[in-house]
Design a protein around this motif. Structure first.
Motif, short mmCIF file in Angstrom:
data_model
loop_
_atom_site.label_atom_id
_atom_site.label_comp_id
_atom_site.label_asym_id
_atom_site.label_seq_id
_atom_site.Cartn_x
_atom_site.Cartn_y
_atom_site.Cartn_z
N LEU A 129 47.75 49.13 34.00
CA LEU A 129 47.40 47.74 34.32
C LEU A 129 45.99 47.37 33.87
O LEU A 129 45.53 46.27 34.13
CB LEU A 129 47.56 47.50 35.82
CG LEU A 129 49.00 47.56 36.33
CD1 LEU A 129 49.04 47.49 37.85
CD2 LEU A 129 49.85 46.47 35.70
N ARG A 130 45.32 48.33 33.20
CA ARG A 130 43.96 48.10 32.68
C ARG A 130 43.01 47.60 33.77
O ARG A 130 42.29 46.61 33.59
CB ARG A 130 43.99 47.12 31.51
CG ARG A 130 44.81 47.63 30.33
CD ARG A 130 44.97 46.54 29.26
NE ARG A 130 45.95 46.89 28.28
CZ ARG A 130 47.26 46.69 28.40
NH1 ARG A 130 47.75 46.13 29.47
NH2 ARG A 130 48.10 47.03 27.44
N LEU A 131 43.02 48.30 34.91
CA LEU A 131 42.18 47.92 36.04
C LEU A 131 40.80 48.55 35.90
O LEU A 131 40.67 49.67 35.40
CB LEU A 131 42.82 48.36 37.36
CG LEU A 131 44.22 47.81 37.63
CD1 LEU A 131 44.79 48.41 38.90
CD2 LEU A 131 44.19 46.29 37.74
N SER A 132 39.79 47.88 36.38
CA SER A 132 38.43 48.42 36.30
C SER A 132 38.17 49.46 37.40
O SER A 132 37.28 50.29 37.26
CB SER A 132 37.40 47.30 36.40
OG SER A 132 37.56 46.60 37.62
N GLU A 133 38.95 49.40 38.49
CA GLU A 133 38.80 50.36 39.58
C GLU A 133 40.16 50.94 39.95
O GLU A 133 41.20 50.31 39.72
CB GLU A 133 38.20 49.68 40.81
CG GLU A 133 36.78 49.18 40.59
CD GLU A 133 36.22 48.52 41.84
OE1 GLU A 133 36.80 48.68 42.93
OE2 GLU A 133 35.20 47.84 41.70
N THR A 134 40.14 52.11 40.55
CA THR A 134 41.37 52.75 41.00
C THR A 134 41.82 52.09 42.29
O THR A 134 41.04 51.99 43.24
CB THR A 134 41.13 54.26 41.24
OG1 THR A 134 40.67 54.84 40.02
CG2 THR A 134 42.41 54.95 41.68
N PRO A 135 43.08 51.66 42.34
CA PRO A 135 43.56 51.03 43.58
C PRO A 135 43.67 52.04 44.71
O PRO A 135 43.87 53.23 44.48
CB PRO A 135 44.94 50.49 43.22
CG PRO A 135 45.22 50.89 41.83
CD PRO A 135 44.07 51.66 41.30
N GLN A 136 43.55 51.55 45.93
CA GLN A 136 43.73 52.37 47.12
C GLN A 136 45.13 52.97 47.08
O GLN A 136 46.05 52.40 46.49
CB GLN A 136 43.53 51.47 48.36
CG GLN A 136 43.39 52.18 49.66
CD GLN A 136 44.71 52.40 50.36
OE1 GLN A 136 45.68 51.70 50.13
NE2 GLN A 136 44.75 53.41 51.22
N GLU A 137 45.33 54.12 47.70
CA GLU A 137 46.55 54.91 47.58
C GLU A 137 47.84 54.12 47.87
O GLU A 137 48.77 54.15 47.07
CB GLU A 137 46.46 56.11 48.52
CG GLU A 137 47.59 57.10 48.39
CD GLU A 137 47.38 58.29 49.29
OE1 GLU A 137 48.23 58.51 50.16
OE2 GLU A 137 46.37 59.00 49.12
N ASP A 138 47.90 53.41 48.99
CA ASP A 138 49.12 52.68 49.34
C ASP A 138 49.37 51.51 48.38
O ASP A 138 50.51 51.24 48.01
CB ASP A 138 49.05 52.18 50.79
CG ASP A 138 48.95 53.33 51.77
OD1 ASP A 138 49.90 54.13 51.84
OD2 ASP A 138 47.93 53.43 52.47
N ALA A 139 48.31 50.84 47.97
CA ALA A 139 48.44 49.75 47.00
C ALA A 139 48.89 50.30 45.65
O ALA A 139 49.73 49.70 44.96
CB ALA A 139 47.13 48.99 46.87
N ALA A 140 48.34 51.45 45.25
CA ALA A 140 48.73 52.08 43.98
C ALA A 140 50.20 52.46 44.00
O ALA A 140 50.91 52.27 43.00
CB ALA A 140 47.87 53.31 43.70
N ASP A 141 50.68 52.98 45.13
CA ASP A 141 52.10 53.32 45.24
C ASP A 141 52.99 52.09 45.12
O ASP A 141 54.04 52.12 44.48
CB ASP A 141 52.39 54.04 46.56
CG ASP A 141 51.83 55.46 46.59
OD1 ASP A 141 51.43 55.98 45.53
OD2 ASP A 141 51.81 56.04 47.69
N ALA A 142 52.55 50.99 45.72
CA ALA A 142 53.32 49.74 45.63
C ALA A 142 53.31 49.19 44.20
O ALA A 142 54.34 48.73 43.69
CB ALA A 142 52.75 48.71 46.60
N LEU A 143 52.15 49.25 43.55
CA LEU A 143 52.07 48.83 42.15
C LEU A 143 52.94 49.72 41.27
O LEU A 143 53.61 49.23 40.35
CB LEU A 143 50.62 48.86 41.66
CG LEU A 143 49.72 47.73 42.16
CD1 LEU A 143 48.25 48.06 41.91
CD2 LEU A 143 50.11 46.40 41.53
N ALA A 144 52.96 51.02 41.56
CA ALA A 144 53.80 51.95 40.80
C ALA A 144 55.28 51.59 40.96
O ALA A 144 56.04 51.65 39.99
CB ALA A 144 53.56 53.39 41.24
N CYS A 145 55.68 51.20 42.14
CA CYS A 145 57.06 50.79 42.39
C CYS A 145 57.39 49.54 41.56
O CYS A 145 58.44 49.47 40.92
CB CYS A 145 57.25 50.54 43.89
SG CYS A 145 58.96 50.29 44.39
#
Length: 168
Positions: A129-145
């Motif tokens: 997603l070309r993000l400047s920061e690493t998303p928080q774990e639960d948000a990253a899992d939701a984005l991965a879904c």
């Protein structure tokens, strides 16, 4: 196509919203619905209300939800199932198509291996997603879904089979 990804949890429910533009994912929003300080019935109510607000604010076309995996603790599995049920009910009431993916399927689509570590998922979500920061774990899992669903759609997979109990 706008996709709302959900990583359900009884204390923290992650959400991630992406837009598929010419078969490429574009980040829209992400975060965590935090309900840990409330009693159980209030947690479910707040998850339901927050999901409704996400739908009103971001107008997703589809919802991708992580499936429950087997827990060693049956009480934790029940609580997770309740949170998941609230999300599914809210999506159904909003008349949104719902697609469900196992954690293994999501990790396989994002990282390339179904038993990837959380840090690997976070890293790949940030890259894809070309993000400047690493998303928080639960948000990253939701984005991965959401990314998993978007990738399958971009590949032309018949997504209607996902709503008929197909194992992915």
């Amino acid at each position: 196509m706008r996709i709302l990804g959900i990583d359900p949890g009884s204390r923290k429910t992650g959400f991630g919203i992406i837009e598929m533009v010419r078969q490429q994912p574009v980040y829209v929003a992400s975060g965590v619905i935090r309900v840990e300080k409330f009693p159980a019935p209030q947690r479910l109510k707040r998850i339901f209300e927050a999901f409704g607000e996400l739908v009103r604010q971001y107008a997703p076309d589809q919802v991708a939800v992580e499936k429950v995996f087997v827990h060693k603790d049956p009480v934790a599995a029940i609580k997770l199932g309740q949170a998941r049920g609230v999300v599914l009910c809210a999506a159904a009431l909003a008349e949104l198509p719902i697609y469900e993916y196992t954690p293994t399927r999501i990790k396989g689509a994002i990282v390339g291996k179904g038993h990837a570590r959380k840090e690997q998922v976070q890293f790949m979500v940030r890259q894809l997603l070309r993000l400047s920061e690493t998303p928080q774990e639960d948000a990253a899992d939701a984005l991965a879904c959401a990314l998993c669903h978007g990738r399958l759609a971009a590949l032309g997979v018949d997504l209607s089979i996902l709503n008929k109990g197909a194992r992915f």
